[in-house]
Design an enzyme around this catalytic site. Structure first.
Site, PDB file in Angstrom:
ATOM      1  N   THR A 219      53.078  -4.154 -15.541  1.00  0.00           N
ATOM      2  CA  THR A 219      52.863  -2.866 -14.870  1.00  0.00           C
ATOM      3  C   THR A 219      53.368  -3.002 -13.431  1.00  0.00           C
ATOM      4  O   THR A 219      53.252  -4.060 -12.834  1.00  0.00           O
ATOM      5  CB  THR A 219      51.353  -2.555 -14.869  1.00  0.00           C
ATOM      6  N   ASP A 250      44.244   2.624 -16.976  1.00  0.00           N
ATOM      7  CA  ASP A 250      43.808   2.973 -15.617  1.00  0.00           C
ATOM      8  C   ASP A 250      44.951   3.473 -14.734  1.00  0.00           C
ATOM      9  O   ASP A 250      44.708   4.158 -13.736  1.00  0.00           O
ATOM     10  CB  ASP A 250      43.185   1.747 -14.937  1.00  0.00           C
TER      11      ASP A 250
END
Ligand code: ASP
Length: 354
Positions: A219, A250
């Protein structure tokens, strides 16, 4: 005083104003980026792979730094850095996005402007080359904060985005990760059945936390402070390998994976998203800075290395405060990251010590 030209600028400004307090160039600015956290052991990366990561992280942090150096906005700087990583297959974002259980790519991204407290996010998009740009469009050109799936892509078309075919995101290495993950999932299910004979296989296999499989690196995210004192944060991801049923992590959740508030701090997270959502990680770090007057180093460390560890959540964050101080704690073996402060060279790291 950083160098001769800044010294000269200072002298000229001082002479012109008759005071020593006016020096626009003396404003602190800095940027931090991450490219994911996880079980990145030294043995897992060849020297060539290591170098490729370091080169791309350097390119990304410098892209953002250049914007800040010229007096540009932190929001523009973080996108410049994130775009570089989204366009590289090394990271789990954009072209390097991981595969879902069904062999698709579903990407999430979010961005937050600390000056206005405005924010934009997209989740589960499948045809957007740079999801962070679409999150920015949601923030600036819609009354909403988060758009998902087909609706987000419909909005993208109204904003002049071109949808790319789903196979734009296909890479061999991520496909292999999916096959490996499926083998591990089947093995885990087999073991579970052997242990509890009354275990019924189900589509959801709730007893198996497939997200614990170590296929979640890469990420990307960035946080920055610009010369005007504005903080910004952004995060972009393909999520987790073998995720199912439209799972959202998230990264697009404001307060969990991304948060920015002027005068306080800006945070971008990476790790096991379910924990980062429940523990409100990015928001918790900034709350400790704001209400408990903790330093960014202490606040970020408490959340990542105490609260999250106790909970069993793995990952890390990059965080920056109003003076440009940077914290990059992680509770995993490694976290791809780079930082650059005004007048200093880029600092690129993968492990704790290098
Ligand atoms: N936090 C991301 C998610 O849960 C994954 C990661 O950061 O690697 O979707």
């Amino acid at each position: 005083m950083k160098n001769k030209s800044t010294l000269l600028a200072f002298i000229l400004a001082t002479a012109a104003s008759g005071t020593t307090s006016v020096w626009a160039d003396d404003k602190p600015f800095s940027i931090a980026i991450h490219g994911g956290a996880g079980t990145i052991t030294k043995a897992k990366l060849t020297p060539e792979q290591q170098q490729s990561y370091r080169d791309k992280l350097t390119e990304a942090v410098n892209a953002g730094y250049k914007v800040l150096e010229k007096g540009g906005d932190s929001l523009v700087a973080i996108q410049a850095a994130i775009n570089v990583m989204e366009n590289s297959p090394l990271f789990n974002a954009g072209v390097g996005a991981v595969y879902t259980y069904d062999g698709a790519h579903e990407m999430d991204a979010s961005i937050m402007d600390g000056k206005t407290m405005n924010a934009g996010a997209v989740s589960g998009v499948k045809h957007i080359k740079n999801p962070i740009k679409l999150a920015d469009a949601v923030m600036n050109n819609s009354p909403h904060v988060m758009l998902s799936g087909a609706g987000a892509e419909e909005f993208a078309l109204t904003q002049g985005f071109t949808l790319v075919p789903a196979n734009h995101f296909d890479t061999e290495s991520r496909y292999k990760q999916l096959q490996d993950a499926k083998v591990k999932l089947r093995k885990a299910e087999f073991e579970l059945k052997a242990k509890s004979p009354d275990y019924q296989a189900s589509n959801t296999a709730p007893q198996i936390d497939y997200l614990d499989l170590d296929y979640k690196f890469g990420t990307v995210g960035a946080v920055a402070l610009d010369k005007k004192g504005n903080l910004a944060a952004g995060t972009s991801t393909g999520g987790m390998t073998a995720k199912r049923f439209g799972r959202i992590g998230d990264s697009p959740v404001i307060g969990a994976g991304t948060y920015a508030e002027n005068g306080v701090c800006a945070v971008s997270a990476t790790g096991h998203g379910e924990y980062f959502i429940r523990y409100h990680v990015a928001g918790d770090i900034c709350a400790r800075v704001k209400y408990q007057h903790k330093s960014i180093i202490q606040a970020a460390d408490e959340v990542i290395n105490q609260r999250l560890i106790t909970a069993g959540g793995t990952g890390g964050v990059i965080a920056i405060d109003q003076r440009g101080n940077i914290a990059t704690p992680f509770n995993t073996e490694g976290m791809y990251r780079a930082t650059r402060k005004n007048g200093e060279p880029a600092d690129v790291m993968i492990w704790r010590d290098m």
